[in-house]
Motif scaffolding. Structure first.
Motif, PDB file in Angstrom:
ATOM      1  N   THR A 524     -56.839   4.312 -70.486  1.00 45.19           N
ATOM      2  CA  THR A 524     -55.517   4.246 -69.841  1.00 45.19           C
ATOM      3  C   THR A 524     -55.202   2.816 -69.450  1.00 45.19           C
ATOM      4  O   THR A 524     -56.097   1.955 -69.369  1.00 45.19           O
ATOM      5  CB  THR A 524     -55.466   5.130 -68.592  1.00 45.19           C
ATOM      6  OG1 THR A 524     -56.339   4.579 -67.584  1.00 45.19           O
ATOM      7  CG2 THR A 524     -55.899   6.554 -68.911  1.00 45.19           C
ATOM      8  N   THR A 525     -53.930   2.546 -69.192  1.00 45.46           N
ATOM      9  CA  THR A 525     -53.511   1.237 -68.700  1.00 45.46           C
ATOM     10  C   THR A 525     -52.617   1.424 -67.483  1.00 45.46           C
ATOM     11  O   THR A 525     -51.943   2.438 -67.340  1.00 45.46           O
ATOM     12  CB  THR A 525     -52.739   0.442 -69.767  1.00 45.46           C
ATOM     13  OG1 THR A 525     -51.567   1.180 -70.139  1.00 45.46           O
ATOM     14  CG2 THR A 525     -53.596   0.172 -70.990  1.00 45.46           C
ATOM     15  N   LYS A 527     -49.975  -1.122 -64.934  1.00 43.03           N
ATOM     16  CA  LYS A 527     -49.363  -2.437 -64.812  1.00 43.03           C
ATOM     17  C   LYS A 527     -49.733  -3.119 -63.497  1.00 43.03           C
ATOM     18  O   LYS A 527     -49.960  -4.345 -63.457  1.00 43.03           O
ATOM     19  CB  LYS A 527     -47.836  -2.304 -64.909  1.00 43.03           C
ATOM     20  CG  LYS A 527     -47.337  -1.788 -66.240  1.00 43.03           C
ATOM     21  CD  LYS A 527     -45.817  -1.815 -66.338  1.00 43.03           C
ATOM     22  CE  LYS A 527     -45.159  -0.833 -65.410  1.00 43.03           C
ATOM     23  NZ  LYS A 527     -43.684  -0.788 -65.595  1.00 43.03           N
ATOM     24  N   TYR A 578     -59.750  -2.659 -64.373  1.00 43.48           N
ATOM     25  CA  TYR A 578     -58.529  -3.432 -64.140  1.00 43.48           C
ATOM     26  C   TYR A 578     -58.712  -4.904 -64.520  1.00 43.48           C
ATOM     27  O   TYR A 578     -57.798  -5.525 -65.087  1.00 43.48           O
ATOM     28  CB  TYR A 578     -58.097  -3.308 -62.680  1.00 43.48           C
ATOM     29  CG  TYR A 578     -57.677  -1.917 -62.272  1.00 43.48           C
ATOM     30  CD1 TYR A 578     -56.840  -1.144 -63.081  1.00 43.48           C
ATOM     31  CD2 TYR A 578     -58.128  -1.350 -61.085  1.00 43.48           C
ATOM     32  CE1 TYR A 578     -56.463   0.136 -62.706  1.00 43.48           C
ATOM     33  CE2 TYR A 578     -57.755  -0.069 -60.707  1.00 43.48           C
ATOM     34  CZ  TYR A 578     -56.924   0.667 -61.527  1.00 43.48           C
ATOM     35  OH  TYR A 578     -56.557   1.937 -61.158  1.00 43.48           O
ATOM     36  N   GLN A 581     -58.354  -5.632 -68.126  1.00 40.18           N
ATOM     37  CA  GLN A 581     -56.964  -5.565 -68.596  1.00 40.18           C
ATOM     38  C   GLN A 581     -56.116  -6.693 -68.023  1.00 40.18           C
ATOM     39  O   GLN A 581     -54.893  -6.590 -67.975  1.00 40.18           O
ATOM     40  CB  GLN A 581     -56.334  -4.234 -68.179  1.00 40.18           C
ATOM     41  CG  GLN A 581     -56.940  -3.011 -68.807  1.00 40.18           C
ATOM     42  CD  GLN A 581     -56.230  -1.744 -68.340  1.00 40.18           C
ATOM     43  OE1 GLN A 581     -55.074  -1.757 -67.934  1.00 40.18           O
ATOM     44  NE2 GLN A 581     -56.933  -0.627 -68.393  1.00 40.18           N
ATOM     45  N   CYS A 586     -52.458  -5.141 -66.833  1.00 38.55           N
ATOM     46  CA  CYS A 586     -52.682  -5.074 -65.391  1.00 38.55           C
ATOM     47  C   CYS A 586     -52.651  -6.470 -64.748  1.00 38.55           C
ATOM     48  O   CYS A 586     -53.326  -7.392 -65.222  1.00 38.55           O
ATOM     49  CB  CYS A 586     -54.025  -4.404 -65.099  1.00 38.55           C
ATOM     50  SG  CYS A 586     -54.334  -4.161 -63.342  1.00 38.55           S
TER      51      CYS A 586
END
Length: 740
Positions: A524-525, A527, A578, A581, A586
């Motif tokens: 998953t990602t 922001k 996190y 990413q 993120c």
């Protein structure tokens, strides 16, 4: 008097106070404030007056365990009255006098010598009433009525989720959070801090307000507004001697971070005034890991005809620009024109927030900086001024919540009365250098998707005119844009798809459900994460101090290590997820929370007594400005470097694999990373199978051998399932998760 100079401003504390509970709420109708009632004649209606040695929350005065217990509900079933008698030997003819309250939680009305002065609603700000016409020489009697009642209205059909669905009539985040965070029966109430008289004579400064910003050409601008007030001599019916026949003078000095004079101005005359000063090439305020806090000191001094200071104001300020870029792919924070990756934590150090000493704030902030955090989310409450002053000084960026959370009334009459509390928060905090962003609403409407009564589609729920996002969020948005256009805002914290919010909360493997696992976030990602975490008790040795808490956890005593280690693993997994990413997409994470806000609320990585838990050193290692990370990828162990600093790093990564404490394999590889970036740094092949007895240690060493970053993986990449007894049950009498 100060240093022999004739300062025209004086404060006098009112040290002697008595309190009683008006159990039938009849005191106001019986005009108790007229000071003619003998309470011994009304024992069936009111308590007797009791002297209190210190003004703080009533729960902390009368209860040994003010953090849990049904007996605490008693404090909020009826109002309390305070009485203070003070004497003034004389009142200078050319003076004005105010009574100042450092804090009252939550509603209050005030009378002096039988005369009604006014009322106040809130908990986080000081306030005052002018009493120049009501105070007298000799004895004066002050009465204060204080109350903080329970809310009882719950959205129909949502009774099973009362914690979320109760309509919070108070704009106050320090109660009604009974999900293992703030115990069900806690609702702080009382006068907090000793009120005092503020006496100003002859002439003084009034309403000094400061605004500072960076101009487009790079210069700093400081705009100062104020008023010189001259008090007339009542006996002679003329201006006071200090202002006769000459102009008063205001001297304005701006000192730079280096303590050198950066600018100065003078203002003469009386009445309202405004001045602007500009600073060429100002030194910019920044977070501690990106150059540090550079604060200017503004001194505003009122002088009489002899040049002596008679009143003064001193403020600290920092020059910076902030921006929150949001679109469908990105939510990114910019400080001074450059993107800043936020390594954040949430902060709520005690439910009795007005009674926190400054040294505790400093202790917590030092631990935060040691753990690598550069940003703090102040979660659904407002801290004392000293906290923000320390964040200014120590270089922490603050994301400030309002107290609007989950559910509130939406009637126009209620909004008209209570939105002003939000305005006061913005006006109070907008000038701090540390302020980065406002969070207007916390998780509004989201909980309604769990009930068929409201409908299952969040977009449809939000679109309703009576939704919290629509009815309150839009008004808060308009107000913050008007009151503080310099800082960005998040409208509804959690709503990643909303381009006025853009952040997310994730609790897989934690509060989401027993069936979820923290590894579910893989693939998953996000922001911009503003909440993730897991609760675990600290040491039983500390909890032993409060026996009911200790005894409630004894049945899981043998599992304490497992529970604490699970918190460690979850936080490590999320945080590395996190960081890997970084800006893809993120750009922030805020671990929930830094410290337990009461002895039995376990979300922190530091317990309520300030002792780090096992999770603190784990997070400290991976949360530094420079991190070295490892993760499985296509049969190998990929290595990554993350650099949040403005300096490039170069050296070697040394890895050590051990099994059952014995060396299994060792190696190293050259690595470098540009400033403000992340890079794939290589890989480890032939790691072998994953097992709980196999550990991985990483060292990133500079060319001179200095350690830049470390990381340890115990039972490397063998991730755990969600532990039993979490997130339910909760012992609601204690307000504590019991892990059974």
């Amino acid at each position: 008097m100060e240093g022999g100079k004739k300062m025209h401003v004086e404060t006098r504390k009112l040290p002697e106070w008595y309190v009683m509970q008006d159990v039938h709420d009849l005191g106001e109708r019986l005009q108790l404030y007229e000071d003619q009632m003998n309470l011994l004649e009304y024992p069936h209606m009111m308590s007797a007056w009791e002297k209190v040695d210190r003004l703080t929350y009533l729960q902390k005065i009368y209860e040994d365990t003010p953090y849990f217990g049904r007996k605490l509900r008693y404090f909020n079933t009826a109002p309390w009255w305070y009485r203070s008698v003070f004497n003034l030997e004389e009142i200078p003819d050319n003076s004005r006098i105010w009574i100042v309250f450092p804090g009252v939680d939550y509603h209050c009305k005030v009378w002096l010598n039988g005369r009604y002065l006014g009322e106040h609603t809130g908990y986080f700000d000081d306030f005052s009433f002018e009493i120049s016409d009501g105070v007298r020489t000799g004895e004066n009697v002050l009465y204060v009525k204080v109350w903080s009642y329970w809310d009882t209205e719950v959205d129909p059909g949502a009774e099973s989720m009362r914690c979320f669905a109760v309509k919070r009539n108070m704009v106050k985040g320090t109660c009604e959070h009974g999900d293992g965070f703030i115990q069900r029966d806690v609702n702080p109430v009382g006068i907090v801090g000793t009120p005092f008289l503020h006496i100003k004579r002859a002439c003084f400064l009034e309403s000094v307000a400061v605004e500072n910003l960076l101009l487009e050409d790079g210069r700093g601008l400081v705009r100062i507004r104020g008023e010189i007030t001259v008090v007339e001599d009542k006996k002679e019916d003329k201006s006071s001697e200090a202002a006769k026949g000459q102009d008063l003078q205001v001297r304005i000095c701006l000192l730079g971070p280096d303590r050198m004079l950066a600018a100065e101005k003078e203002v003469s005359g009386q009445g309202a005034w405004m001045e602007e000063i500009t600073v060429e090439n100002p030194m910019l305020w920044n977070t501690w890991d990106r150059g540090g806090s550079r604060l200017y000191e503004l001194q505003v001094v009122l002088c009489d005809r002899t040049g002596e200071a008679v009143d003064s104001v001193c403020k600290h300020l920092g020059f910076k620009t902030v921006r929150l870029l949001r679109n469908t792919e990105t939510t990114r924070f910019y400080l001074n024109g450059r993107p800043l990756f936020l390594r954040g934590t949430s902060y709520f150090p005690d439910v009795y927030v007005g009674d926190i000493p400054g040294e505790k704030y400093r202790h917590d902030l030092l631990l935060m900086r040691e753990a690598g955090f550069n940003a703090i989310r102040v979660h659904v409450h407002v801290e004392q001024p000293v906290f923000y002053e320390l964040c200014d000084e120590m270089g922490f960026l603050v994301f400030q919540d309002s107290d609007f959370s989950w559910n509130h009334p939406t009637m126009a009459q209620w909004l008209a009365k209570n939105l002003g509390i939000f305005d006061r928060m913005v006006e109070r905090l907008r000038g701090y250098a540390c302020l980065g962003c406002w969070i207007l609403l916390n998780e509004p409407d989201k909980w309604k998707t769990l009930l068929d009564y409201f409908g299952s589609c969040l977009e449809e729920i939000i679109a309703r005119t009576d939704s919290i996002t629509e009815a309150i969020g839009r008004q808060l948005t308009e107000r913050v844009k008007r009151l503080d256009p310099m800082h960005p805002y998040i409208r509804a914290s959690y709503d990643e798809a909303d381009l006025e919010s853009g952040d997310s909360h994730t609790y897989l493997g934690s509060l989401r459900s027993q069936a979820s696992n923290y590894t579910d976030i893989e693939g998953t990602t996000e922001k911009f994460n503003t909440e993730y975490g897991m609760d675990a008790p600290g040491t039983l040795d500390n909890l032993f101090r409060i026996r009911p808490l200790y005894e409630a956890l004894l049945p899981v005593r043998e599992r304490m290590e497992e529970i604490q280690q699970y918190q460690c693993r979850l936080l490590k997994y999320y945080t590395e997820h996190y960081r890997r990413q970084r800006f893809a997409p993120c750009s922030a994470y805020f671990q929930f929370m830094f410290i337990d806000l009461c002895p039995q609320s376990f979300y922190g990585i530091v317990d309520w007594w300030g002792i780090p838990k096992q999770s603190y050193p784990v997070l400290k290692e991976i949360n530094q400005p420079v991190a070295v990370l490892a993760y499985p990828q296509e049969g190998q162990i990929a290595l990554m470097l993350v650099n949040d600093t403005e300096q490039k790093k170069r050296g070697i990564i040394r890895f050590t694999i051990s099994r059952n404490g014995l060396l299994y394999r060792q190696g190293e590889l050259e690595a470098q990373i540009p400033a403000d970036s992340s890079v794939q740094a290589g890989s480890i092949s032939d790691f072998g199978s994953f097992s709980q007895d196999k550990d991985l240690e990483l060292l990133f060493l500079a060319e001179d051998g200095t350690v830049i970053a470390t990381n340890h993986y115990q039972g490397a990449f063998c991730e755990w399932k969600h532990i039993a007894g979490h997130p339910v049950p909760v012992n609601n009498e204690l307000g504590m998760r019991i892990f059974r």
